[in-house]
Design a protein around this motif. Structure first.
Motif, PDB file in Angstrom:
ATOM      1  N   PRO A 482     -89.983  11.707   4.664  1.00 33.16           N
ATOM      2  CA  PRO A 482     -89.155  12.677   3.932  1.00 33.16           C
ATOM      3  C   PRO A 482     -90.023  13.461   2.958  1.00 33.16           C
ATOM      4  N   PRO A 483     -89.513  14.542   2.391  1.00 32.34           N
ATOM      5  CA  PRO A 483     -90.294  15.262   1.372  1.00 32.34           C
ATOM      6  C   PRO A 483     -90.778  14.298   0.289  1.00 32.34           C
ATOM      7  N   TYR A 484     -91.962  14.562  -0.241  1.00 29.25           N
ATOM      8  CA  TYR A 484     -92.577  13.594  -1.136  1.00 29.25           C
ATOM      9  C   TYR A 484     -91.788  13.364  -2.423  1.00 29.25           C
ATOM     10  N   ASP A 485     -91.045  14.353  -2.898  1.00 31.79           N
ATOM     11  CA  ASP A 485     -90.250  14.092  -4.096  1.00 31.79           C
ATOM     12  C   ASP A 485     -89.135  13.090  -3.801  1.00 31.79           C
ATOM     13  N   VAL A 486     -88.591  13.160  -2.583  1.00 31.69           N
ATOM     14  CA  VAL A 486     -87.578  12.187  -2.157  1.00 31.69           C
ATOM     15  C   VAL A 486     -88.216  10.820  -1.944  1.00 31.69           C
ATOM     16  N   LEU A 487     -89.319  10.803  -1.205  1.00 27.58           N
ATOM     17  CA  LEU A 487     -90.005   9.542  -0.927  1.00 27.58           C
ATOM     18  C   LEU A 487     -90.416   8.845  -2.217  1.00 27.58           C
ATOM     19  N   ASP A 488     -90.987   9.579  -3.138  1.00 24.62           N
ATOM     20  CA  ASP A 488     -91.491   8.964  -4.358  1.00 24.62           C
ATOM     21  C   ASP A 488     -90.373   8.394  -5.219  1.00 24.62           C
ATOM     22  N   ALA A 489     -89.228   9.075  -5.249  1.00 29.36           N
ATOM     23  CA  ALA A 489     -88.094   8.545  -6.009  1.00 29.36           C
ATOM     24  C   ALA A 489     -87.631   7.209  -5.429  1.00 29.36           C
ATOM     25  N   ILE A 490     -87.632   7.100  -4.117  1.00 30.51           N
ATOM     26  CA  ILE A 490     -87.249   5.840  -3.469  1.00 30.51           C
ATOM     27  C   ILE A 490     -88.288   4.769  -3.751  1.00 30.51           C
ATOM     28  N   GLU A 497     -89.368  -0.741  -9.663  1.00 28.99           N
ATOM     29  CA  GLU A 497     -88.194  -1.232 -10.382  1.00 28.99           C
ATOM     30  C   GLU A 497     -87.500  -2.376  -9.657  1.00 28.99           C
ATOM     31  N   HIS A 498     -87.988  -2.736  -8.461  1.00 33.21           N
ATOM     32  CA  HIS A 498     -87.505  -3.898  -7.700  1.00 33.21           C
ATOM     33  C   HIS A 498     -86.027  -3.775  -7.315  1.00 33.21           C
ATOM     34  N   LEU A 499     -85.544  -2.565  -7.129  1.00 39.74           N
ATOM     35  CA  LEU A 499     -84.139  -2.369  -6.789  1.00 39.74           C
ATOM     36  C   LEU A 499     -83.920  -2.565  -5.292  1.00 39.74           C
ATOM     37  N   SER A 500     -82.708  -2.928  -4.931  1.00 40.77           N
ATOM     38  CA  SER A 500     -82.339  -3.039  -3.518  1.00 40.77           C
ATOM     39  C   SER A 500     -82.107  -1.656  -2.945  1.00 40.77           C
ATOM     40  N   PRO A 501     -82.178  -1.515  -1.616  1.00 47.69           N
ATOM     41  CA  PRO A 501     -81.866  -0.207  -1.024  1.00 47.69           C
ATOM     42  C   PRO A 501     -80.489   0.303  -1.419  1.00 47.69           C
ATOM     43  N   GLU A 502     -79.509  -0.598  -1.498  1.00 49.48           N
ATOM     44  CA  GLU A 502     -78.160  -0.174  -1.878  1.00 49.48           C
ATOM     45  C   GLU A 502     -78.153   0.396  -3.296  1.00 49.48           C
ATOM     46  N   ALA A 503     -78.850  -0.261  -4.215  1.00 45.56           N
ATOM     47  CA  ALA A 503     -78.889   0.228  -5.592  1.00 45.56           C
ATOM     48  C   ALA A 503     -79.613   1.567  -5.677  1.00 45.56           C
ATOM     49  N   ILE A 504     -80.703   1.712  -4.921  1.00 44.88           N
ATOM     50  CA  ILE A 504     -81.434   2.985  -4.921  1.00 44.88           C
ATOM     51  C   ILE A 504     -80.564   4.103  -4.374  1.00 44.88           C
ATOM     52  N   ALA A 505     -79.839   3.831  -3.302  1.00 44.32           N
ATOM     53  CA  ALA A 505     -78.958   4.843  -2.711  1.00 44.32           C
ATOM     54  C   ALA A 505     -77.889   5.276  -3.716  1.00 44.32           C
ATOM     55  N   GLU A 511     -79.087   8.984   1.321  1.00 44.93           N
ATOM     56  CA  GLU A 511     -78.378   8.169   2.300  1.00 44.93           C
ATOM     57  C   GLU A 511     -79.004   6.778   2.391  1.00 44.93           C
ATOM     58  N   LEU A 512     -78.131   5.774   2.506  1.00 47.16           N
ATOM     59  CA  LEU A 512     -78.608   4.394   2.573  1.00 47.16           C
ATOM     60  C   LEU A 512     -79.531   4.191   3.761  1.00 47.16           C
ATOM     61  N   ALA A 513     -79.247   4.825   4.885  1.00 54.89           N
ATOM     62  CA  ALA A 513     -80.090   4.650   6.076  1.00 54.89           C
ATOM     63  C   ALA A 513     -81.513   5.107   5.803  1.00 54.89           C
ATOM     64  N   LEU A 514     -81.666   6.204   5.065  1.00 51.34           N
ATOM     65  CA  LEU A 514     -83.001   6.692   4.720  1.00 51.34           C
ATOM     66  C   LEU A 514     -83.713   5.698   3.796  1.00 51.34           C
ATOM     67  N   VAL A 515     -83.018   5.236   2.787  1.00 51.17           N
ATOM     68  CA  VAL A 515     -83.631   4.295   1.838  1.00 51.17           C
ATOM     69  C   VAL A 515     -84.036   3.016   2.566  1.00 51.17           C
ATOM     70  N   GLU A 516     -83.190   2.516   3.452  1.00 49.90           N
ATOM     71  CA  GLU A 516     -83.514   1.292   4.193  1.00 49.90           C
ATOM     72  C   GLU A 516     -84.722   1.504   5.099  1.00 49.90           C
ATOM     73  N   ARG A 517     -84.833   2.696   5.693  1.00 48.07           N
ATOM     74  CA  ARG A 517     -85.992   2.975   6.548  1.00 48.07           C
ATOM     75  C   ARG A 517     -87.282   2.949   5.736  1.00 48.07           C
ATOM     76  N   ILE A 518     -87.254   3.548   4.551  1.00 50.34           N
ATOM     77  CA  ILE A 518     -88.444   3.540   3.700  1.00 50.34           C
ATOM     78  C   ILE A 518     -88.766   2.124   3.248  1.00 50.34           C
ATOM     79  N   ALA A 519     -87.748   1.351   2.884  1.00 52.53           N
ATOM     80  CA  ALA A 519     -87.975  -0.033   2.452  1.00 52.53           C
ATOM     81  C   ALA A 519     -88.621  -0.852   3.564  1.00 52.53           C
ATOM     82  N   GLY A 569     -86.913  -5.163   4.549  1.00 57.15           N
ATOM     83  CA  GLY A 569     -87.911  -4.740   5.519  1.00 57.15           C
ATOM     84  C   GLY A 569     -88.255  -5.706   6.610  1.00 57.15           C
ATOM     85  N   ALA A 570     -87.426  -6.637   6.951  1.00 58.85           N
ATOM     86  CA  ALA A 570     -87.812  -7.656   7.927  1.00 58.85           C
ATOM     87  C   ALA A 570     -87.732  -7.120   9.345  1.00 58.85           C
ATOM     88  N   PRO A 571     -88.576  -7.590  10.258  1.00 57.92           N
ATOM     89  CA  PRO A 571     -89.703  -8.477   9.990  1.00 57.92           C
ATOM     90  C   PRO A 571     -90.921  -7.687   9.531  1.00 57.92           C
TER      91      PRO A 571
END
Length: 578
Positions: A482-490, A497-505, A511-519, A569-571
């Protein structure tokens, strides 16, 4: 009483060099009429000495070094220095992290560190026994509340959680002291200067006692120490502040404390943060080269792609070492744009560094021919792309081996987080300069470099072109990311900050799907980061010794209905997309 604040740059293990620095500032303090000179935590050994502390011969040498300092001090000057001291009892860890008061050839008094951090990059309880009680040191009529680094960090009233049961600041104040004195080896991270300032201010105002804080400066491997030594009044006003990222010396008089001074850059604005990151990286490169020893690395070597990361790395190296000690190599391939070479050459000319072009096309063709029988019938993909990256890695390592240059890797934190880097290719090298700097911040550092120079050091085309690895026709980073400003925020949410994908979204609105993909990308590329060069730390959570996750893992959980599901991020999938 006149107190000298000695913000020195010790080298880990260099007992002779560190003693020389201590004595030089001690003589300077005596000449300035000081009664007491204060030096940083573990300044005799340098910080962190790590498993050097397990070696009896090293500890014997430390004892000899401390005795030498005591003997050679100017007459009547008291000196507070930090050193490891053996625990003579049969219980507990073998050492204490101690502040020693030396004067007139003798040990006058000593107190040791109570709060031993074991989080992030710190592992002090591995070596040291905590000091069980507080004591007052008396010197020249003043009652000093001497303590060591972390001992002041459990006093924050606003903290929602405290790591330790005891509070040395409160306990020292209860003993009736005239002055807090802290010996520190506190590494830099974005936001750390203002955090320290406010913490010390809180202690002063709470207890109505002035505070002298002396911190180490310089870099030792990954850690960069900013100094930030200061004096605050009983009202929490800054009476003295040392410059950041350089050695400093000053004398402060308790009887003539002076007026509050204007604060130095604290990193509360974007431009200040960027300037501090730049200064930390320059110091990190300079000390990595200098402290490895004379003649080990005469020059730094950088592979120049025409992109922003290699340009910023090269500019930092040139500032840290001097342009005459930096070599840039551009290595065009079949897919390199014309700007890859021309922008690299323009950068080299702007910096005044040595520059060479070494085309990798012959090497790539040879590898492709060699692998053709085995690869026949398969689709071209990442393997073929990485042959190019690894051809560059082989080329740079050959030059490094031949001439003894230190190869600096150029990957940034965003790329390292998601594995957008090639093992044994662009990850080859001895020091990763930007591995804790997000891509969006790299652009700000580039602009800061040009602003400071008052001219276009980093070519404008390098700053404005779309980022690309140039491993296939028309490739740009945003094909895969994704654009680097989006990627870096995630990444800030997930890594720092050790947040879960759900909390980041929820917090970002992505979108949660994007955050989960990055995680998942972050987790599955831990194996790459384990094999990466050590990187300079400038944030509170850098890859390397401060972030320890298993490579082989599966993150699953059981929901309220008892169903198992995979999360994050498993596995780990070690070895994929290398």
């Amino acid at each position: 009483m006149r107190i000298a604040l000695c913000q020195i740059n010790p080298t880990v293990g260099d007992l002779a060099g560190n003693v020389e620095r201590i004595l030089a500032d001690a003589r300077r303090a005596a000449e300035a009429g000081a009664d007491l000179a204060v030096f940083p935590e573990l300044c005799v050994t340098g910080y962190p000495p790590q498993d050097l502390l397990d070696r009896p011969a090293f500890l014997d040498d430390v004892d000899t070094a401390v005795q030498h300092v005591a003997r050679e001090l100017p007459a009547s000057l008291g000196v507070l220095v930090g050193a490891p001291v053996r625990n003579e009892t049969p219980v507990g860890k073998r050492l204490f992290n101690t502040a020693l008061l030396l004067a007139d050839g003798d040990l006058v008094d000593a107190t040791s560190k109570t709060l031993l951090p074991t989080y992030d990059v710190f592992d002090e309880y591995r070596y040291f026994e905590p000091c069980p009680e507080r004591k007052v040191m008396e010197w020249r009529g003043l009652r000093l509340g001497v303590h060591v680094c972390e001992d002041m960090w459990n006093n924050e009233d606003q903290a929602p959680y405290h790591l330790y049961a005891s509070n040395p600041i409160d306990e020292l104040a209860a003993l009736g002291i005239d002055l807090f004195v802290n010996l520190s080896a506190s590494p830099y991270a974005v936001g750390k200067p203002i955090e320290r300032r406010l913490l010390i201010q809180e202690s002063c105002r709470e207890h109505g006692v002035p505070f002298v804080y002396v911190n180490q400066v310089g870099a030792n491997t990954e850690l960069v120490f900013d100094g930030d030594s200061q004096v605050q009044s009983a009202e929490g006003e800054v009476l003295y502040h040392a410059p950041l990222f350089e050695e400093a010396f000053s004398v402060w008089d308790t009887d003539a404390p002076g007026e509050p001074v204007e604060s130095a850059r604290l990193g509360t604005e974007v431009e200040e943060v960027t300037a501090q990151i730049h200064d930390a990286l320059v110091l990190g490169v300079r000390d990595y080269v200098r402290k490895t020893g004379d003649g080990v690395f005469e020059k730094a070597l950088i592979g120049l792609s025409g992109g922003i990361d290699s340009a910023v790395t090269c500019a930092i190296a040139a500032e840290a070492l001097g342009p005459d000690r930096v070599v840039g190599i551009t290595m065009p391939s079949a897919y390199s744009s014309s700007g890859s070479v021309s922008d690299s050459q323009a950068l080299a000319e702007n910096l005044g560094i040595e520059f060479h072009e070494v085309a990798i096309r012959p090497a790539v063709d040879a590898f492709e021919a060699m692998l053709a029988p085995l690869f026949e019938g398969t689709e071209e993909g990442v393997a073929e792309e990485n042959v190019q990256a690894r051809s560059r890695g082989v080329t740079l390592m050959a030059i490094s081996n031949k001439f003894g240059h230190l190869l600096l890797t150029t990957g940034n934190k965003s790329e390292m987080a998601v594995g957008y880097a090639t093992l044994y290719g662009d990850m080859s090298g001895g020091l990763a300069v930007l591995s804790d700097v997000l891509k969006t911040e790299v652009y700000r550092v580039a602009e800061d470099i040009n602003r400071r120079a008052g001219r276009e050091v980093i070519p404008r085309a390098t700053i404005t072109k779309p980022p690309s690895a140039e491993l296939r026709p028309g490739q740009v980073d945003q094909d895969s990311l994704p654009p680097y400003d989006v990627l870096d925020a995630i990444l800030v949410g997930y890594v720092e900050e050790h947040l879960s994908p759900e909390a980041i979204a929820r917090e970002t609105g992505y979108e949660l799907a994007l955050v989960e993909r990055i995680a998942k990308m972050v987790d599955r590329n831990e194996y790459k980061r384990r094999q990466a060069a050590p990187g300079l730390r400038v944030t509170g959570k850098a890859f390397g010794s401060g972030r320890r996750l298993p490579i082989v893992m599966q993150r699953t959980r059981v929901d309220a209905a008892g169903h198992e599901e995979t999360v994050e991020g498993a596995p780990a999938a070690a070895g994929v997309d290398a």
